[in-house]
Design a protein around this motif. Structure first.
Motif, PDB file in Angstrom:
ATOM      1  N   ASP A 140       0.854  -1.177   0.000  1.00  0.00           N
ATOM      2  CA  ASP A 140       0.000   0.000   0.000  1.00  0.00           C
ATOM      3  C   ASP A 140       0.897   1.236   0.000  1.00  0.00           C
ATOM      4  OD1 ASP A 140      -1.605   2.186   0.793  1.00  0.00           O
ATOM      5  OD2 ASP A 140      -3.036   0.835   1.728  1.00  0.00           O
ATOM      6  N   ALA A 141       0.748   2.095  -1.030  1.00  0.00           N
ATOM      7  CA  ALA A 141       1.668   3.226  -1.208  1.00  0.00           C
ATOM      8  C   ALA A 141       1.010   4.578  -0.976  1.00  0.00           C
ATOM      9  CB  ALA A 141       2.265   3.178  -2.611  1.00  0.00           C
ATOM     10  N   ARG A 142      -0.084   4.604  -0.222  1.00  0.00           N
ATOM     11  CA  ARG A 142      -0.764   5.884  -0.015  1.00  0.00           C
ATOM     12  C   ARG A 142       0.032   6.823   0.892  1.00  0.00           C
ATOM     13  NH1 ARG A 142      -6.821   3.614   0.895  1.00  0.00           N
ATOM     14  NH2 ARG A 142      -5.623   2.002   1.965  1.00  0.00           N
ATOM     15  N   LYS A 143       0.939   6.287   1.706  1.00  0.00           N
ATOM     16  CA  LYS A 143       1.797   7.160   2.498  1.00  0.00           C
ATOM     17  C   LYS A 143       2.849   7.826   1.611  1.00  0.00           C
ATOM     18  CE  LYS A 143       1.462   5.146   7.110  1.00  0.00           C
ATOM     19  NZ  LYS A 143       2.227   4.552   8.241  1.00  0.00           N
ATOM     20  N   GLN A 144       3.376   7.074   0.646  1.00  0.00           N
ATOM     21  CA  GLN A 144       4.366   7.635  -0.276  1.00  0.00           C
ATOM     22  C   GLN A 144       3.726   8.625  -1.257  1.00  0.00           C
ATOM     23  OE1 GLN A 144       4.073   4.544   0.575  1.00  0.00           O
ATOM     24  NE2 GLN A 144       6.062   3.817   1.325  1.00  0.00           N
ATOM     25  N   ARG A 145       2.474   8.361  -1.650  1.00  0.00           N
ATOM     26  CA  ARG A 145       1.756   9.242  -2.574  1.00  0.00           C
ATOM     27  C   ARG A 145       0.433   9.660  -1.924  1.00  0.00           C
ATOM     28  NH1 ARG A 145       3.807   8.813  -7.806  1.00  0.00           N
ATOM     29  NH2 ARG A 145       6.051   8.451  -7.600  1.00  0.00           N
ATOM     30  N   LYS A 182      -1.518  12.128  -2.174  1.00  0.00           N
ATOM     31  CA  LYS A 182      -2.537  12.773  -2.998  1.00  0.00           C
ATOM     32  C   LYS A 182      -3.113  11.840  -4.052  1.00  0.00           C
ATOM     33  CE  LYS A 182      -0.999  17.532  -2.359  1.00  0.00           C
ATOM     34  NZ  LYS A 182      -0.678  18.808  -3.025  1.00  0.00           N
ATOM     35  N   ILE A 183      -2.646  10.614  -4.080  1.00  0.00           N
ATOM     36  CA  ILE A 183      -3.166   9.627  -5.039  1.00  0.00           C
ATOM     37  C   ILE A 183      -3.973   8.598  -4.251  1.00  0.00           C
ATOM     38  CG2 ILE A 183      -2.608   7.959  -6.836  1.00  0.00           C
ATOM     39  CD1 ILE A 183      -1.788  10.801  -7.506  1.00  0.00           C
ATOM     40  N   GLU A 184      -5.287   8.599  -4.462  1.00  0.00           N
ATOM     41  CA  GLU A 184      -6.142   7.679  -3.721  1.00  0.00           C
ATOM     42  C   GLU A 184      -5.991   6.249  -4.248  1.00  0.00           C
ATOM     43  OE1 GLU A 184      -9.761   8.722  -1.919  1.00  0.00           O
ATOM     44  OE2 GLU A 184      -9.994  10.468  -3.232  1.00  0.00           O
ATOM     45  N   PHE A 185      -6.136   5.279  -3.344  1.00  0.00           N
ATOM     46  CA  PHE A 185      -6.116   3.849  -3.669  1.00  0.00           C
ATOM     47  C   PHE A 185      -4.836   3.485  -4.437  1.00  0.00           C
ATOM     48  CE2 PHE A 185     -10.592   5.418  -4.244  1.00  0.00           C
ATOM     49  CZ  PHE A 185     -10.986   5.150  -2.941  1.00  0.00           C
ATOM     50  N   CYS A 186      -3.725   4.016  -3.960  1.00  0.00           N
ATOM     51  CA  CYS A 186      -2.442   3.812  -4.639  1.00  0.00           C
ATOM     52  C   CYS A 186      -1.680   2.659  -3.986  1.00  0.00           C
ATOM     53  CB  CYS A 186      -1.611   5.089  -4.574  1.00  0.00           C
ATOM     54  SG  CYS A 186      -0.039   4.991  -5.453  1.00  0.00           S
ATOM     55  N   PHE A 187      -1.160   1.761  -4.815  1.00  0.00           N
ATOM     56  CA  PHE A 187      -0.267   0.713  -4.329  1.00  0.00           C
ATOM     57  C   PHE A 187       0.939   0.639  -5.269  1.00  0.00           C
ATOM     58  CE2 PHE A 187      -0.980  -2.755  -7.388  1.00  0.00           C
ATOM     59  CZ  PHE A 187      -2.175  -2.363  -7.980  1.00  0.00           C
ATOM     60  N   ALA A 188       1.968  -0.046  -4.836  1.00  0.00           N
ATOM     61  CA  ALA A 188       3.206  -0.072  -5.608  1.00  0.00           C
ATOM     62  C   ALA A 188       3.757  -1.487  -5.699  1.00  0.00           C
ATOM     63  CB  ALA A 188       4.251   0.857  -4.995  1.00  0.00           C
ATOM     64  N   ILE A 189       4.462  -1.741  -6.803  1.00  0.00           N
ATOM     65  CA  ILE A 189       5.157  -3.007  -7.020  1.00  0.00           C
ATOM     66  C   ILE A 189       6.647  -2.700  -7.143  1.00  0.00           C
ATOM     67  CG2 ILE A 189       5.428  -4.992  -8.557  1.00  0.00           C
ATOM     68  CD1 ILE A 189       2.552  -4.489  -9.506  1.00  0.00           C
ATOM     69  N   LEU A 190       7.444  -3.340  -6.326  1.00  0.00           N
ATOM     70  CA  LEU A 190       8.894  -3.185  -6.410  1.00  0.00           C
ATOM     71  C   LEU A 190       9.455  -4.369  -7.182  1.00  0.00           C
ATOM     72  CD1 LEU A 190      11.571  -1.847  -5.673  1.00  0.00           C
ATOM     73  CD2 LEU A 190      11.513  -3.086  -3.484  1.00  0.00           C
ATOM     74  N   ALA A 191      10.048  -4.088  -8.346  1.00  0.00           N
ATOM     75  CA  ALA A 191      10.615  -5.141  -9.197  1.00  0.00           C
ATOM     76  C   ALA A 191      11.779  -4.555  -9.972  1.00  0.00           C
ATOM     77  CB  ALA A 191       9.560  -5.694 -10.157  1.00  0.00           C
ATOM     78  N   ASN A 192      12.870  -5.305 -10.067  1.00  0.00           N
ATOM     79  CA  ASN A 192      14.056  -4.856 -10.813  1.00  0.00           C
ATOM     80  C   ASN A 192      14.547  -3.488 -10.333  1.00  0.00           C
ATOM     81  OD1 ASN A 192      14.038  -7.166 -12.422  1.00  0.00           O
ATOM     82  ND2 ASN A 192      12.638  -6.227 -13.895  1.00  0.00           N
TER      83      ASN A 192
END
Length: 319
Positions: free
Chosen positions: A69-74, A76-86
């Motif tokens: 869940d990436a809402r702390k990093q972004r 102002k972007i609602e329902f934001c999540f992140a994938i860390l790859a490469n």
């Protein structure tokens, strides 16, 4: 919510930050193919693209290190999540809370990654508390992930939002809101053309006047507005076209074929349009064509000699 296509792949639309740290999110179609070990996304549903079109990006599931869940990093972007790859973060914006949880769980299961649920639940609880807290600056209506979302704002937030380039409600929609005509449902769908049978993505708005569609969610004037008076029936498509989530809007002059992003969205559109049309018919009963109003029947007069009028060639002659 992500759904399974006919080949068992998890798919659906998300907004993706293609260029890392650019802050610009673009609408893309994701395909999670667990059997092939790939997560890839396209400009549109591959069914709408020419055969053999390559994906915009392809991620090997074995290279995925973390999904979170990436809402702390972004913020102002609602329902934001992140994938860390490469060694890169792929930030993605879902349509709603359930959509985000569905994608996180699906990618986790496919890549054999486990993420503690407590983090997601804790952030969700904070969001719920913020929604319950009254905001002195009121609310800002925005188009986020193809949906109209009300966001609490302070009075000083308007300038910063404009700098970030967030989507706004179009002037025509704002005018309807001022008149009390709030949209019943909004969102992106794919529609078949009338003359050239191609498929194009359009932004649909359903209100108590009709079903309109625009080129984008920022356009001021619709391409077309289908009046509720003209809509006869709405149902899921049962023909031979190889398309998922397809439904028909049958009108007096034409049948519109519309493809939703998921089965749930298709059912939601069918229900929303049907309920709105039924409500309109109850409030505004339509008189059958050819019937004469009672007031006109009562005021209709005939001249006393109207039945004894002679043919033109006999007028003026004596009997």
């Amino acid at each position: 919510m992500p759904y399974l296509d006919r080949r068992g792949r998890t798919c659906g639309f998300l907004d993706i930050e293609e260029k890392e740290r650019s802050g610009k999110f673009l609408r893309r179609y994701l395909l999670l193919d667990k059997a092939a070990g790939l997560l890839e996304y396209y400009m549109d549903n591959p069914l709408n693209l020419p055969d053999g079109t390559a994906p915009v990006c392809q991620i090997n599931l074995s290279y995925i290190q973390q999904v979170f869940d990436a809402r702390k990093q972004r913020p102002k972007i609602e329902f934001c999540f992140a994938i860390l790859a490469n060694s890169r973060h792929y930030f993605m914006q879902a349509n709603d809370e359930n959509d985000m949880d569905g994608w996180v769980d699906s990618i986790n299961n496919a890549s054999k990654i486990t993420v503690p649920k407590k983090n997601i639940q804790r952030v969700t609880k904070q969001d719920e508390d913020m929604e319950r807290t009254p905001c002195p600056g009121g609310y800002r209506a925005e188009i986020v992930g193809g949906m109209v979302v009300k966001t609490p704002i302070e009075m000083s937030d308007s300038d910063s939002d404009a700098e970030n380039g967030k989507s706004r409600v179009s002037p025509s929609t704002r005018k309807k809101l001022a008149l009390g005509l709030k949209p019943v449902k909004t969102g992106f769908c794919v529609k078949q053309g009338a003359v050239v049978k191609n498929w194009k993505r359009r932004y649909f708005v359903l209100d108590h006047e009709g079903l309109s569609y625009y080129k984008s969610n920022t356009d001021t004037d619709p391409i077309k507005m289908i009046s509720l008076l003209d809509i006869l029936h709405v149902k899921s498509y049962s023909g031979d076209l190889p398309r998922d989530n397809l439904f028909e809007v049958i009108t007096t002059n034409r049948t519109f074929l519309v493809q939703a992003d998921s089965p749930e969205e298709m059912e939601a559109w069918i229900k929303a349009i049907t309920d709105t049309v039924n409500s309109f018919r109850k409030e505004c009963p339509i008189q059958r064509k050819g019937s004469i109003p009672e007031s006109r029947r009562r005021t209709r007069h005939h001249s006393p000699d109207s039945r004894q009028t002679l043919p033109r060639h006999l007028r003026g002659t004596q009997v």
